[in-house]
Scaffold this motif. Structure first.
Motif, mmCIF file in Angstrom:
data_model
loop_
_atom_site.group_PDB
_atom_site.id
_atom_site.type_symbol
_atom_site.label_atom_id
_atom_site.label_comp_id
_atom_site.label_asym_id
_atom_site.label_seq_id
_atom_site.Cartn_x
_atom_site.Cartn_y
_atom_site.Cartn_z
ATOM 1 N N SER A 149 50.808 -24.523 20.706
ATOM 2 C CA SER A 149 49.685 -24.683 19.616
ATOM 3 C C SER A 149 48.753 -25.685 19.982
ATOM 4 O O SER A 149 47.702 -25.858 19.341
ATOM 5 C CB SER A 149 50.592 -24.900 18.531
ATOM 6 O OG SER A 149 51.196 -25.955 18.417
ATOM 7 N N LEU A 180 52.147 -21.434 15.099
ATOM 8 C CA LEU A 180 51.851 -21.299 16.456
ATOM 9 C C LEU A 180 50.280 -21.347 16.611
ATOM 10 O O LEU A 180 49.761 -21.789 17.351
ATOM 11 C CB LEU A 180 52.508 -20.083 16.943
ATOM 12 C CG LEU A 180 52.001 -19.762 18.579
ATOM 13 C CD1 LEU A 180 52.840 -20.262 19.310
ATOM 14 C CD2 LEU A 180 52.422 -18.116 18.698
ATOM 15 N N VAL A 181 49.660 -20.817 15.714
ATOM 16 C CA VAL A 181 48.160 -20.356 15.681
ATOM 17 C C VAL A 181 47.269 -21.128 15.122
ATOM 18 O O VAL A 181 46.137 -21.146 15.126
ATOM 19 C CB VAL A 181 47.778 -18.957 15.519
ATOM 20 C CG1 VAL A 181 48.708 -18.065 16.321
ATOM 21 C CG2 VAL A 181 48.197 -18.706 14.040
#
Length: 1136
Positions: A149, A180-181
């Motif tokens: 990330s 994560l994003v």
């Protein structure tokens, strides 16, 4: 002078500064080169890879500029900015210590398609400049590190994986998708196929909404849940959406049609429901849509935009329906059209001829009708599949002209007819032709231009092809599979010709009129058959086992059934090492050659039924799953086979001479699904182990001598679908534990001594379709639970010959919905069956023997359309309920031999599918409803021995029944009984029938004959002395005249009783009929079948008790009609 010294010194200083920095940067640059090269070489040495498969790493060495190494990209300063190690067969040596993470200028990194078999290192956080990272299908497993990330410059991230197939998936467990994003705000392409995300619809949707630049999203097989969130349309840049194989269980939002740039939408195998929004198909930018394998997704194809962009349209295995729109011709760029396994119907629109870019046209398993249009415009077509539809008409050269790229043709399971054009076999690239299960006829022409043929599979099974097999078929040297079974081909085939097909592995010639000569004239040809793995020669007039099969190591499937092979089964056949399926059924085999100790290790299907094998049954292959020994003369089973039962799924010992106690070891198989030991002589109690099985699907013990009570040991859960105990000596009540068998479809307890009330407690079994309680000791009223779905699938019920009493169960009738005609049920000609071997497509089909039309009829492979109700020979009273008249799909109805009263409901005209109706031997009164005229399929009618009155209705079907259908109703009249009073007294009228005028010639002849006869006969009634003489003269005249007309007259003998006695008998006739139905029935039936007078050839004159017989008619032996005595009936289930 000093003025000029300053610029000079400045120039000197600048020159020195330039020299210093030149040497400095040259040193730095050299250091960079050295560092980058050493990092790459160390990376190579640390990685484990297969050098023989490597196309990049294996060529890295210090003698070549590293920037020129394959897979390496540098900038002008020598920094490595791109590294591509895709497909290098790397299988280890990659962790956080890897020198790869020293290449901090990397912008593009591709490690895909390898097998690292490790977690993704956290060291990726050092590569801050990465814009493209591809770790797809590289064998990474375990948790995805949070360090990914931190790569905030990423534009493309591909971490797709197939590791979940090996049980070691990539997962997001410690972090979720949002974490994560959250920093990847520049991401445009996100591919995470196969990564286990495990998030619900709102959760993963909200996480993605942070990625405003996202253009391509691929998250197939991510264990995502639904629903699909309409808010996803806020990602206006999205052009590609792939969410296949997630359990979304969701409607598709209508807002998906609002994506302005949508080009690809893949939602296959997502459990989608509801109706798919038609507007999505009309998105002008859409080029690729795949909705396949969503079994509950409904929809249809709307009008499609002119010059649409669609190139791939796939909706297979859904519930899409309707006709194809004419506008489908607007899709000029369409290359793949897959509508298979749907519910489309209608004819194919002619506008399809404009789809010139089509490469695959797949329409199988639908309801398309009409002729197949010309295909000659599809010049790029490679795959054509129209199988399993209702196409009609023929296939001609015009259909095929120009299809030079066609590779596969599948037209099987349609209604195509005519000749098969030989031009089909001459297509240059065609490899597979499937035309089986059609109506093609005629002779196969010889093929031409096939010297370079690539044809590998030719399937022409189940047609009406005639004549000899063309010799040119054996010139198709690329042929691997040749199937010609189930036709009308004739002639003699010598297997010598097979040597011309060196690649042939499967040959099927079964069930033709072919005589196959398996004796090879040249022994050397045996080696040419070494590739043969499947040989089907059923019904080919073989009289012996093909000797060339001896020591044939590759044969896996051998079918020699339905031939004339007699004698012993040779020992060598059990020693064929690869043999997996052997069918020797329907021959004249009587014994085994030698002892059978070791059968083939791979033999799993063995069918020896319908032979003459006898004595000890000892053949139980160790790995067998399907064994059929039925219809032989085996008398006992070898006691040492118990250890070889562990894998058996299907076992039939039906119709042998097995007797004594039931072998306990037959319970030893934990895999057993079907056990059929019917039609033997077992005389023990039913072993508890049979009813305790949790795996048995079919248990058929009918027609034995099992005694005692049915064990009350049915487990929970119970897998039984068929339980057949018909025709034994079982007693006691129905065990309550049968209610645990909640999947039961067939329950047959007929012809036993079961003593119980009606089993209303089985109402929890919603799947029940056949219930047979016939000829037992059941008693009491038939009660119906208060539920709206009580046996709503029940289609056959037989409770005849018991002691049930009370009213007919009108409340139950309301819930038996399967008896009511349903268009969806009619369209699906399914059978009552149980799937046994899924891979081989083997089913156990239930067959039921019913008493209809006065006869016992066996329905093999019972269709869901066969519906029957038999409540006969009980003590039911009251009226026939109106609810019974709602059974509009009923095939047979028998309420005879009860105490039913009232009138026959006029609504009986609703039963338009009825073929057999028996209401005899009741107390039904009133007139026969005129609505009987609507029963156009009625072929058997018995209303005898009731209290019906009035005129018999006139109808097309009713005119086909003789007097036996109405006897025992004293006040009935009309055809075929006596004329009604109003008919005798009515005046002659002129009428027309179907436009034809009445011919008065016949009236004139009749009147003349009547007047003449009256003048002669009338005076005789006043002369008692001449009475006997007149009778004698009339008999003689009729004996001469009637045979000329093809009839026979039996003289009327004079009655010695006086007129008073005759009158007394006449007055008491009505009372006798009411008091003794059975006696009159037995008398009439005895008279009907005595001597040469049979029902079909004779007419019974009731008042005179004489029979006029048609001598031109031939009488055949026939069982008695059910009006008097019902023959024993049983309900049997047998595999086929």
């Amino acid at each position: 002078m000093r003025i000029f010294h300053v610029p000079f010194l400045f120039i000197i200083l600048c020159y020195c500064f330039w020299i210093h920095h030149t040497f400095y940067f040259t040193g730095v640059s050299g250091q960079i080169v050295e560092d980058q090269q050493q990092s790459l070489l160390k990376l190579k040495n640390s990685l484990k890879f297969e050098q023989e498969r490597s196309q990049k790493l294996v060529f890295w060495n210090s003698s070549i500029d590293y920037c020129k190494w394959t897979g390496v990209t540098c900038d002008k300063e020598g920094h490595v900015i791109g590294l591509d190690l895709n497909g290098e067969s790397i299988n280890g040596g990659f962790d956080n210590s890897s020198t790869l993470f020293n290449l901090q200028s990397l912008r593009i990194l591709n490690l895909s398609v390898n097998n690292f078999s490790s977690e993704i290192p956290s060291g990726f956080s050092k590569l801050k400049n990465l814009t493209y990272l591809n770790l797809s299908h590289a064998g990474f497993v375990g948790q995805i590190p949070i360090e990914i990330s931190s790569l905030t410059r990423l534009v493309t991230l591909d971490i797709s994986s197939l590791s979940f197939l090996l049980g070691q998936p990539l997962t997001l467990e410690k972090i979720d998708l949002r974490m994560l994003v959250k920093n990847l705000t520049m991401i445009r392409q996100l591919y995470m196929d196969g990564v286990i995300v495990s998030a619900e619809g709102n959760e993963w949707s909200n996480a993605l909404l942070q990625l405003h630049s996202l253009q391509e999203l691929s998250m197939s097989n991510c264990n995502l849940s639904g629903p699909l969130d309409p808010s996803l349309t806020r990602l206006q840049n999205l052009s590609i959406i792939r969410l296949d194989q997630n359990n979304l269980s969701s409607l598709v939002p209508k807002t998906f049609a609002d994506f302005p740039n949508l080009t690809t939408l893949h939602l296959s195998s997502c459990g989608l429901t509801g109706i798919f929004p038609e507007k999505i198909f009309q998105v002008t930018t859409l080029s690729d849509i795949d909705l396949s394998f969503n079994d509950d997704l409904n929809g249809s194809l709307p009008g499609l935009p002119l010059n649409g962009s669609l190139q791939k349209l796939i909706v297979s295995h859904t519930r899409f329906s309707g006709a194809l729109p004419t506008s489908i011709g607007n899709l000029k760029q369409l290359s793949i059209l897959d509508l298979s396994n749907c519910h489309f119907n209608g004819t194919l629109p002619s506008s399809m001829s404009g789809l010139k870019e089509l490469t695959s046209l797949l329409l199988s398993f639908n309801n398309f009708t009409g002729p197949i249009p010309s295909l000659n415009m599809f010049r790029n077509l490679t795959h054509l599949d129209f199988s399993h539809n209702y196409f009609t008409g023929s296939i001609t050269y015009a259909h095929l002209e120009g299809l030079r790229k066609l590779v596969q043709v599948d037209l099987q399971n349609n209604f195509l007819d005519g000749n098969i054009p030989s031009s089909l076999f001459a297509l240059p690239l065609v490899q597979s032709i499937y035309l089986s299960n059609n109506r093609f006829r005629g002779q196969l022409d010889e093929f031409s231009n096939i010297s370079s043929s690539m044809l590998a599979t030719l399937d022409l099974r189940s047609n009406n092809l005639e004549g000899p097999i063309p010799a040119s078929i054996f010139n198709l040297t690329s042929l691997i599979v040749l199937q010609l079974s189930f036709n009308k081909l004739n002639g003699t085939i010598k297997l010598d010709v097979i040597h011309r097909l060196p690649k042939l592995t499967k040959l099927a010639l079964s069930h033709n009129n072919l005589s196959v000569d398996t004796n090879l004239t040249d022994v050397g040809l045996v080696s040419s058959l070494h590739n043969m793995s499947s040989l089907e020669l059923a019904s080919c007039y073989l009289t012996e086992f093909p000797s060339f099969l001896r020591n044939h190591s590759k044969i896996t499937t051998l079918d020699l059934s339905s031939n004339h092979i007699r004698g012993s089964i040779p020992t060598w056949i059990w020693q064929l090492g690869s043999l997996a399926q052997l069918n020797l059924s329907h021959n004249l085999l009587s014994s085994l050659e030698g002892s059978v100790q070791n059968t083939g290790f791979n033999l799993n299907l063995l069918d020896l039924h319908a032979n003459q094998l006898q004595g000890k049954l000892q053949i139980f292959p160790v790995h067998a799953t399907y064994l059929d020994y039925s219809s032989n003369n085996f008398s006992f089973i070898s006691s040492d086979v118990g250890t070889r039962m562990s894998l058996i799924i299907f076992l039939s010992l039906s119709k042998n001479n097995l007797s004594g106690r039931f072998p306990q070891f037959l319970c030893n198989s934990s895999s057993l699904l079907v056990l059929d030991v019917s039609y033997n002589n077992f005389d023990s109690i039913i072993p508890e182990c049979l009813t305790q099985s949790e795996t048995l699907v079919v248990l058929n013990l009918q027609h034995n001598k099992f005694k005692g009570s049915i064990p009350d040991k049915f487990p929970e859960p119970c897998a039984l679908k068929t339980l057949d105990l018909n025709s034994n000596q079982l007693q006691g009540p129905i065990p309550k534990s049968i209610a645990n068998c909640t999947s039961l479809e067939v329950l047959d307890l007929g012809n036993n001594e079961v003593d119980d009330g009606f089993p209303f407690f089985l109402n929890i079994i919603s799947t029940l379709r056949v219930l047979v309680l016939r000829r037992n000791k059941f008693h009491g009223p038939i009660a119906c639970p208060r539920t709206s779905d009580f046996w709503d699938m029940l289609q056959i019920v037989d409770v005849a010959f018991n002691n049930f009493s009370g009213l007919l169960p009108a409340k139950c009738f309301k819930t038996w919905k399967a008896m009511m005609l349903d268009e969806d049920r009619v369209s699906k000609f399914s059978h009552i069956e149980s799937e046994i071997l899924t891979f081989d497509g083997i089913y156990y089909h239930d067959s039921v023997t019913l008493t209809v039309k006065g006869l016992q009829l066996e329905f093999v492979k019972v269709l869901n359309l066969v519906t029957s109700v038999d409540f006969s020979s009980n003590n039911f009273d009251g009226r026939i309920p109106e609810e019974l008249m709602n059974f509009t799909g009923l095939y047979a109805l028998n309420l005879s031999h009860n105490g039913l009263t009232g009138q026959i409901p006029s609504s009986i005209g609703n039963l338009k599918q009825l073929e057999s109706l028996d209401l005899s031997s009741n107390y039904l009164g009133g007139e026969i409803p005129t609505q009987f005229e609507r029963l156009n399929f009625l072929s058997y009618l018995n209303l005898s021995f009731n209290r019906l009155v009035g005129k018999i209705p006139v109808g097309r079907q009713l005119l086909t029944f003789d007097a036996s259908s109405y006897v025992g109703n004293a006040d009935l009249c009309g055809t075929p009984l006596k004329m009604c009073p109003d008919q005798r007294n009515s005046k002659s009228e002129v009428y027309t029938d179907s436009g034809a005028k009445f011919d008065w010639t016949f009236v004139s002849i009749g009147v003349g004959f009547g007047v003449g006869a009256g003048m002669v006969v009338a005076p005789l009634f006043f002369l008692e002395r001449l009475k006997k003489w007149s009778n004698h003269i009339i008999d003689k005249a009729l004996l001469v005249i009637l045979p000329m007309l093809g009839l026979t007259w039996i003289p009327i003998h004079d009655d010695d009783d006086d007129d008073t006695e005759e009158e007394t008998k006449k007055n008491n006739s009505d009372m006798e009929e009411d008091c003794d139905y059975n006696e009159m029935q037995n008398s009439l039936v005895h008279q009907r079948f005595r001597g040469r007078y049979c029902v079909l050839c004779s007419k019974l004159h009731i008042s005179n008790k004489k029979v006029i017989h048609d001598p031109r008619c031939t009488c055949f032996p026939s069982p008695p009609i059910s009006t008097s005595t019902y023959p024993d009936s049983y309900s049997s289930h047998s595999h086929s």
